[in-house]
Scaffold this active site. Structure first.
Site, PDB file in Angstrom:
ATOM      1  N   GLY A  54       0.850  -1.367  -0.150  1.00 43.70           N
ATOM      2  CA  GLY A  54      -0.055   0.108   0.168  1.00 43.70           C
ATOM      3  C   GLY A  54       0.946   1.169   0.031  1.00 43.70           C
TER       4      GLY A  54
ATOM      5  N   CYS B 165      -8.153  -0.570   4.174  1.00 43.71           N
ATOM      6  CA  CYS B 165      -7.117  -1.094   5.280  1.00 43.71           C
ATOM      7  C   CYS B 165      -7.823  -0.829   6.772  1.00 43.71           C
ATOM      8  CB  CYS B 165      -5.858   0.092   4.984  1.00 43.71           C
ATOM      9  SG  CYS B 165      -4.783  -0.312   6.475  1.00 43.71           S
TER      10      CYS B 165
ATOM     11  N   LYS C 212     -10.418  -2.642  -3.615  1.00 48.69           N
ATOM     12  CA  LYS C 212     -10.377  -3.738  -2.667  1.00 48.69           C
ATOM     13  C   LYS C 212     -11.382  -3.309  -1.537  1.00 48.69           C
ATOM     14  CE  LYS C 212      -6.923  -6.116  -0.058  1.00 48.69           C
ATOM     15  NZ  LYS C 212      -5.427  -6.566  -0.016  1.00 48.69           N
TER      16      LYS C 212
ATOM     17  N   THR D 294      -8.712  -7.655   4.925  1.00 52.81           N
ATOM     18  CA  THR D 294      -8.821  -8.505   6.471  1.00 52.81           C
ATOM     19  C   THR D 294     -10.099  -8.011   7.325  1.00 52.81           C
ATOM     20  OG1 THR D 294      -7.378  -6.666   7.299  1.00 52.81           O
ATOM     21  CG2 THR D 294      -6.154  -8.844   6.455  1.00 52.81           C
TER      22      THR D 294
END
Lengths: 314, 291
Positions: free
Chosen positions: A53, A136, A171, A199
């Protein structure tokens, strides 16, 4: 008709040729060269590699500890440590061997404007595609704060879309109520593809100290533990993607060929490998061969034919 | 960066010897020919402790036997990984990734190396001693080891005299004695022959007994718990000595891919987070930022 024979694992992903459906995931393989330190590892075994990233300015990331192993999983809170977009483009990209695989930038930011600026910089670089990281979980601004809000997700995608013609992969975060709605909004905003999933937010506690083990208190859970969650999300996102012919990189806990096949059948066109590399760095040829063997057994010529072949129970 | 390719190996290593010591410490020897050949003092391996815990754990190397293809470790049970490792039997195999990391670097200009190992930081000092004995023409080292649990070897009186040390501080590591390397032990537990105090107290006593000309030939190499490293670093600052320290942090990939094991390091460009695995584990102590 193109007379050149397409190899079984080859696929066209948003106009880019992947030699394999395996994509090495952002945050797991540094800036593309790190795993080649291991004898026997080759970037040519991956269809594409997503770089770490990247933000506009350098970021130091989070304090220690950044990692904690949990049952069949790993919590991380790296905090987007990276040297900044200019450094990545000027110093790192020229050292990568683009003949070995495709390289995908992972664009992150704290503000909408930062996403746009980083995307613009990568647009003017040899990078093959751009992944927008609006998921993120380990930064206080941007990241999942944007990704969990469909309206904001779409705004980020539209703004990045306006400054690049390179394939744009969004994403998506699993930490949201309706991932399919979000995907729909991102398609309308101009997303060419999706990475599903980032995640899951998690925590681990040191009971002696009564403190979180992770310096950032919480982090993102990856690894085999999250695979069933990821698979369902891919299935859900595929329902909105299939009508638009929008491909998905399915990811979350994939560590065997069978895992990869599950994601392809659920609707993924390519599959991400991340945490599994920490366990078995030389796993890529094994997964590639396993997919190929399965295709032979089932009389499938091209891996793209597997995508979304799931038949649901009545 | 392309020249770093293929430098780390994966080996399924058979356990040759696995022997417990007091204080939850274990001696482990594995068959790992590639790593035995390629490892240098300061480099380490990532080792899978058990199938149920797939992430490998970093373990520093105590000694290699390139001819026999074996690698020696001493570790202490500190968590789930080392607990499971301690239950592994001779004959079973462990998945190793290594050798990893930037090793210690020697410079003949500093002919009086001072090696300081505390607890689980002792093994890399043994490995470095092994290298120093092979270059005994250039170096005259002193190794100071500290432990608050019984040492993972049977201390014996040293045959070498170290000027300036208090009377009765004679306990040494027999292996180093055999190699012709002077060592001394410190503890707060009153073990016989050991210096009663911290490694830094004994190091200071030794340094104070050197002439200023001798002091300029000293370079410190240290590995051990964080507070010990901070104290050794302060000592190096006070005496203006070069110092290399080996750090540890929770680790996942071990090859620089995940940036999970970083530590704050001061660089000419400002503060940076450096990866213990491939940027370290050995760093210039003067650059390390201790919290």
């Amino acid at each position: 008709m193109n007379s050149k024979k397409i190899k079984p694992l080859e696929l066209n992903f948003c106009g880019i040729k992947f030699d394999s459906p395996l994509v090495l995931l952002s945050g797991c393989v540094g800036f593309g060269e790190e795993y080649t330190r291991i004898k026997g590892f080759s970037n040519t075994d991956a269809g594409a590699i997503c770089l770490k990233g990247t933000t506009l300015e350098p970021r130091l990331g989070n304090p220690a500890h950044r990692l904690c192993e949990t049952p069949m999983g790993l919590i991380n809170a790296i905090g987007l440590q990276n040297p900044g977009a200019a450094y990545v483009i000027e110093q790192i990209l020229p050292a990568l061997d683009f003949s070995e695989t495709r390289f995908i930038a992972n664009v992150s930011g704290s503000t909408l404007e930062e996403y746009v600026q980083v995307t613009r910089l990568f647009d003017d670089s040899p990078i093959d595609a751009i992944e927008i990281n609006i998921s993120c979980p380990n930064v206080k601004e941007g990241g999942v704060v944007f990704g969990n809000d469909p309206e904001m997700s779409a705004r980020v995608v539209a703004a990045c879309r306006a400054v690049t013609n390179k394939p744009l992969i969004t994403k998506l975060s699993p930490n949201q109520t309706n991932i399919a709605d979000n995907a729909q909004r991102c398609i309308e905003a101009g997303s060419d593809a999706f990475a599903v999933i980032n995640t899951l937010m998690g925590m681990a506690i040191d009971v002696e100290k009564r403190q979180p083990i992770i310096g950032n208190n919480q982090g993102g859970l990856s690894g085999p533990a999250i695979k069933p969650v990821a698979l369902l999300k891919v299935h859900q996102v595929y329902q909105v993607c299939k009508a638009h012919n929008i491909p998905i990189i399915g990811q979350g806990g994939i560590s065997t060929a069978e895992d990869a096949l599950e994601f392809l059948i659920a609707g993924a066109s390519a599959v991400g490998v991340g945490t599994a590399l920490f366990y078995e760095p030389l796993i890529l040829p094994e997964i590639n061969n396993g997919i190929k063997n399965y295709m032979q057994r089932h009389g499938i010529d091209h891996v793209a034919q597997l995508t979304g072949t799931l038949s649901l129970n009545d | 960066m392309l020249n770093q390719r293929n430098s780390i190996h994966i080996e399924e290593a058979e356990i040759i010897t696995h022997q417990p010591f007091a204080g939850k410490q274990f001696y482990l020897q594995v068959k790992s020919p590639q790593i035995a050949t390629l490892a240098t003092p300061g480099s380490f391996v990532q080792l899978r402790c058990a199938a149920s815990l797939p992430l490998r754990r970093p373990l520093s190397i105590m000694k290699t036997h390139p001819d026999g293809g074996t690698v020696d470790f001493i570790y202490k049970v500190v968590g789930k990984g080392t607990q499971l490792l301690s239950q592994q039997n001779t004959g079973s195999t462990l998945s190793l990734l290594g050798p990893i990391g930037q090793p210690f670097t020697l410079d003949p200009k500093f002919s009086l190396p001072l090696l300081i190992g505390g607890g689980v930081g002792i093994p890399p000092m043994v490995f470095l001693s092994d290298q120093l004995r092979k270059q005994s023409k250039h170096y005259n080292p002193l190794v100071i080891m500290g432990s608050e649990v019984p040492f993972p070897f049977t201390p014996a009186p040293s045959q070498y005299i170290v000027p300036g040390l208090p009377d009765g501080v004679i306990a040494a590591m027999p292996l180093l004695e055999d190699w012709g390397i002077t060592s001394r032990l410190t503890t707060l537990q009153g073990y016989p022959g050991c210096f009663e105090g911290y490694v830094t107290d004994l190091a200071k006593t030794w340094l104070d007994n050197l002439t200023s000309e001798q002091q300029q030939k000293v370079a410190i190499f240290a590995c051990g718990p964080h507070p010990m490293l901070a104290a050794v670093n302060n000592l190096a600052k006070a005496y203006q000595l070069p110092i290399q320290i080996s750090l540890e942090e929770f680790m996942a990939c071990g090859v620089g891919g995940c940036a999970g094991c970083t530590v704050p390091i001061q660089t000419p460009q400002g503060l940076a987070m450096k990866r213990v695995c491939v940027d370290g584990p050995v760093f210039n102590g003067h650059d390390v930022v201790f919290s």
